[in-house]
Design an enzyme around this catalytic site. Structure first.
Site, PDB file in Angstrom:
ATOM      1  N   TRP A   1      37.829  47.782  31.591  1.00  0.00           N
ATOM      2  CA  TRP A   1      36.846  48.694  32.190  1.00  0.00           C
ATOM      3  C   TRP A   1      37.516  49.998  32.633  1.00  0.00           C
ATOM      4  O   TRP A   1      36.884  50.850  33.210  1.00  0.00           O
ATOM      5  CB  TRP A   1      36.143  48.039  33.370  1.00  0.00           C
ATOM      6  CG  TRP A   1      37.074  47.480  34.397  1.00  0.00           C
ATOM      7  CD1 TRP A   1      37.563  48.134  35.480  1.00  0.00           C
ATOM      8  CD2 TRP A   1      37.631  46.174  34.418  1.00  0.00           C
ATOM      9  NE1 TRP A   1      38.397  47.313  36.176  1.00  0.00           N
ATOM     10  CE2 TRP A   1      38.459  46.103  35.554  1.00  0.00           C
ATOM     11  CE3 TRP A   1      37.520  45.040  33.585  1.00  0.00           C
ATOM     12  CZ2 TRP A   1      39.175  44.947  35.870  1.00  0.00           C
ATOM     13  CZ3 TRP A   1      38.228  43.910  33.910  1.00  0.00           C
ATOM     14  CH2 TRP A   1      39.033  43.871  35.041  1.00  0.00           C
TER      15      TRP A   1
ATOM     16  N   GLU B   1      32.880  44.971  38.171  1.00  0.00           N
ATOM     17  CA  GLU B   1      32.947  44.827  39.629  1.00  0.00           C
ATOM     18  C   GLU B   1      32.083  43.667  40.117  1.00  0.00           C
ATOM     19  O   GLU B   1      32.451  42.972  41.059  1.00  0.00           O
ATOM     20  CB  GLU B   1      32.553  46.137  40.324  1.00  0.00           C
ATOM     21  CG  GLU B   1      33.527  47.280  40.052  1.00  0.00           C
ATOM     22  CD  GLU B   1      34.968  46.980  40.489  1.00  0.00           C
ATOM     23  OE1 GLU B   1      35.192  46.060  41.281  1.00  0.00           O
ATOM     24  OE2 GLU B   1      35.878  47.670  39.992  1.00  0.00           O
TER      25      GLU B   1
ATOM     26  N   GLN C   1      33.989  37.327  42.692  1.00  0.00           N
ATOM     27  CA  GLN C   1      34.431  35.980  43.056  1.00  0.00           C
ATOM     28  C   GLN C   1      35.428  35.415  42.043  1.00  0.00           C
ATOM     29  O   GLN C   1      35.676  34.235  42.022  1.00  0.00           O
ATOM     30  CB  GLN C   1      33.229  35.027  43.140  1.00  0.00           C
ATOM     31  CG  GLN C   1      32.841  34.681  44.553  1.00  0.00           C
ATOM     32  CD  GLN C   1      31.800  35.619  45.089  1.00  0.00           C
ATOM     33  OE1 GLN C   1      31.100  36.270  44.331  1.00  0.00           O
ATOM     34  NE2 GLN C   1      31.697  35.705  46.389  1.00  0.00           N
ATOM     35  N   THR C   2      35.941  36.284  41.183  1.00  0.00           N
ATOM     36  CA  THR C   2      36.803  35.798  40.104  1.00  0.00           C
ATOM     37  C   THR C   2      38.039  36.695  40.034  1.00  0.00           C
ATOM     38  O   THR C   2      37.911  37.908  40.115  1.00  0.00           O
ATOM     39  CB  THR C   2      36.034  35.904  38.763  1.00  0.00           C
ATOM     40  OG1 THR C   2      34.747  35.334  38.945  1.00  0.00           O
ATOM     41  CG2 THR C   2      36.729  35.186  37.635  1.00  0.00           C
TER      42      THR C   2
ATOM     43  N   GLY D   1      30.165  31.211  37.735  1.00  0.00           N
ATOM     44  CA  GLY D   1      29.665  30.779  39.041  1.00  0.00           C
ATOM     45  C   GLY D   1      28.767  31.824  39.695  1.00  0.00           C
ATOM     46  O   GLY D   1      28.560  32.909  39.149  1.00  0.00           O
TER      47      GLY D   1
ATOM     48  N   TYR E   1      30.610  47.169  48.695  1.00  0.00           N
ATOM     49  CA  TYR E   1      31.835  47.134  47.882  1.00  0.00           C
ATOM     50  C   TYR E   1      31.552  47.671  46.469  1.00  0.00           C
ATOM     51  O   TYR E   1      32.233  48.570  45.969  1.00  0.00           O
ATOM     52  CB  TYR E   1      32.413  45.695  47.794  1.00  0.00           C
ATOM     53  CG  TYR E   1      33.441  45.652  46.699  1.00  0.00           C
ATOM     54  CD1 TYR E   1      34.728  46.103  46.934  1.00  0.00           C
ATOM     55  CD2 TYR E   1      33.094  45.269  45.397  1.00  0.00           C
ATOM     56  CE1 TYR E   1      35.655  46.168  45.913  1.00  0.00           C
ATOM     57  CE2 TYR E   1      34.010  45.330  44.375  1.00  0.00           C
ATOM     58  CZ  TYR E   1      35.289  45.777  44.641  1.00  0.00           C
ATOM     59  OH  TYR E   1      36.204  45.866  43.629  1.00  0.00           O
TER      60      TYR E   1
ATOM     61  N   ASP F   1      37.998  45.152  49.770  1.00  0.00           N
ATOM     62  CA  ASP F   1      37.900  43.769  49.271  1.00  0.00           C
ATOM     63  C   ASP F   1      39.110  42.988  49.795  1.00  0.00           C
ATOM     64  O   ASP F   1      39.838  43.485  50.655  1.00  0.00           O
ATOM     65  CB  ASP F   1      37.792  43.734  47.735  1.00  0.00           C
ATOM     66  CG  ASP F   1      39.106  44.055  47.036  1.00  0.00           C
ATOM     67  OD1 ASP F   1      40.068  44.502  47.726  1.00  0.00           O
ATOM     68  OD2 ASP F   1      39.198  43.845  45.819  1.00  0.00           O
TER      69      ASP F   1
ATOM     70  N   GLU G   1      41.751  51.691  42.872  1.00  0.00           N
ATOM     71  CA  GLU G   1      42.323  50.699  41.953  1.00  0.00           C
ATOM     72  C   GLU G   1      43.813  50.500  42.218  1.00  0.00           C
ATOM     73  O   GLU G   1      44.345  49.416  42.009  1.00  0.00           O
ATOM     74  CB  GLU G   1      42.061  51.101  40.506  1.00  0.00           C
ATOM     75  CG  GLU G   1      40.576  50.944  40.181  1.00  0.00           C
ATOM     76  CD  GLU G   1      40.278  50.841  38.702  1.00  0.00           C
ATOM     77  OE1 GLU G   1      40.694  51.737  37.953  1.00  0.00           O
ATOM     78  OE2 GLU G   1      39.618  49.861  38.317  1.00  0.00           O
TER      79      GLU G   1
ATOM     80  N   CYS H   1      58.259  42.682  48.131  1.00  0.00           N
ATOM     81  CA  CYS H   1      58.431  43.897  48.950  1.00  0.00           C
ATOM     82  C   CYS H   1      59.497  44.809  48.357  1.00  0.00           C
ATOM     83  O   CYS H   1      59.422  46.032  48.516  1.00  0.00           O
ATOM     84  CB  CYS H   1      58.773  43.518  50.388  1.00  0.00           C
ATOM     85  SG  CYS H   1      57.454  42.527  51.144  1.00  0.00           S
TER      86      CYS H   1
HETATM   87  N1  ADE Z   1      39.242  43.765  41.420  1.00  0.00           N
HETATM   88  C1  ADE Z   1      37.981  44.140  41.496  1.00  0.00           C
HETATM   89  N2  ADE Z   1      37.779  45.310  40.893  1.00  0.00           N
HETATM   90  C2  ADE Z   1      38.952  45.698  40.398  1.00  0.00           C
HETATM   91  C3  ADE Z   1      39.390  46.800  39.677  1.00  0.00           C
HETATM   92  N3  ADE Z   1      38.542  47.764  39.344  1.00  0.00           N
HETATM   93  N4  ADE Z   1      40.672  46.857  39.348  1.00  0.00           N
HETATM   94  C4  ADE Z   1      41.501  45.877  39.717  1.00  0.00           C
HETATM   95  N5  ADE Z   1      41.168  44.812  40.385  1.00  0.00           N
HETATM   96  C5  ADE Z   1      39.899  44.707  40.735  1.00  0.00           C
END
Ligand code: ADE
Length: 356
Positions: free
Chosen positions: A32, A49, A54-55, A93, A129, A147, A186, A203
């Site tokens: 995306w 998005e 949830q994944t 889900g 979100y 998030d 992002e 770290c």
């Molecule tokens: N988690 C949810 N949306 C995201 C995104 N656009 N890039 C990376 N992780 C994500």
């Protein structure tokens, strides 16, 4: 009283430059993210998005490709029957998300894609979100997302063990890079997913460690403190398999438990009832003859832990093709029992000690 600025707030320009440089070099290539920064295809961003709520990204990629292949455009999604949308969502889900995508696609086909945060927020299934993510990634609007990854990164950066949503949103708003809001959002998400991970943060590789309060204290994983979750409710249920793993009697589930999806006929039961009486009650409703126990499957959902006792049953009720129906993972596990049983029957030694 004069508020003393914290060490992060005074370093915001450097933090932006350092994290964005890291993102430009090490950000993930994701489907995306095609197109020009701040002007991406809103359909692809929106679907991603919703799916990723949830994944995790690694798991979501396969589902994302499958969904986009089935519905390459918002028109294709709006025109599809809901059954096809649920089928393409299978395995992800939280099916309310697929229903809302479908509803919102119909609105978008009528009115066009909303071009700003409040327009997105007005669509079914789009919360703060998603609206912030789509507005920033696809339209370049300065909206900060909040998030799980953002929460962890900011809790560590500021050394805040118990951040509230309002606290995170205020920090995320202050840090957001107004020149590159989508890339900034992002970048924070990628940092959280690949470097500032929950259990073993890297770290030494982090572009922000010089500013990070949790790193300076030597206890990054103490931030944020784990949320206290309500214990999952234990649910027992009986299901009957009339047919086989290819063709079976399926019903549309109603109510809270996997509502809207198709599944094996099923009945929940409480501590006062026994499995056998519930099996009889279920079979009486279906006009079916109960058969043998095929096994139990366990399935965890956010608030429930389900134990499903799966029985074979016989009935003249019409069967449906399993592959054409949108089933929950619970039902796939139940159908799988039949396959593993058949395999073990085939693998069982014959009387002469050989096996087929
Ligand atoms: N988690 C949810 N949306 C995201 C995104 N656009 N890039 C990376 N992780 C994500």
């Amino acid at each position: 009283m004069i508020a003393v600025p914290d060490s992060v707030s005074t370093a915001i320009p450097e933090i932006r430059t350092e994290l964005l440089a890291w993102f430009d070099a090490s950000g993930r290539e994701l489907p995306w993210r095609l197109g020009t920064e701040g002007a991406r295809d809103p359909y692809r961003v929106w679907v991603a998005e919703i799916l990723l709520q949830q994944t995790q990204v690694a798991r979501g990629l396969h589902y994302y490709d499958r969904f986009l292949e089935a519905f390459p455009s918002v028109q294709a999604l709006a025109e599809a029957p809901i059954e096809a949308v649920l089928k393409a969502w299978e395995g992800c889900g939280y099916y309310a998300r697929a229903r809302n995508l479908h509803r919102a696609a119909k609105v978008i086909v009528q009115n066009g894609f909303p071009a700003d945060y409040s327009g997105w927020l007005a669509l079914p299934g789009v919360g703060p979100y998603t609206a912030a993510a789509v507005a920033s990634l696809a339209f370049g609007e300065a909206r900060a997302v909040n998030d799980g990854n953002v929460r962890r990164v900011l809790a560590r950066l500021y050394g805040e063990a118990r951040p509230t949503d309002a606290w995170i949103q205020a920090r995320a708003d202050a840090l957001l890079c107004p020149a590159r809001p989508g890339a900034w959002n992002e970048a924070v998400m990628d940092l959280g997913a690949t470097v500032c991970t929950p259990k073993a943060p890297r770290c030494a590789e982090c572009p922000l460690s010089a500013h990070c309060a949790a790193f300076k204290r030597g206890t990054p994983t103490a931030f944020p403190a784990p949320k206290v979750r309500a214990a999952a409710r234990m649910v027992q249920a009986v299901a009957v398999l009339i047919g086989d793993e290819r063709e079976a009697v399926l019903e549309r589930r109603e109510g809270g438990l996997l509502g809207g999806l198709m599944g094996l006929p099923m009945l929940e039961f409480g501590p006062q009832q026994t499995e056998v009486t519930v099996l009889e009650e279920l079979c009486a409703r279906l006009g079916a003859r109960p058969g043998e126990l095929l096994g139990q499957v366990q399935h965890s959902m956010t608030h429930r832990q389900i134990t499903l006792h799966v029985y074979a049953a016989a009935s003249a009720l019409p069967r449906q093709t399993v592959a054409d129906a949108a089933l929950s993972r619970l039902d796939h596990k139940a159908l799988e029992l039949l396959r593993t049983r058949q395999e073990s029957l085939f693998a069982a030694p014959l009387m002469d000690g050989s096996s087929v």
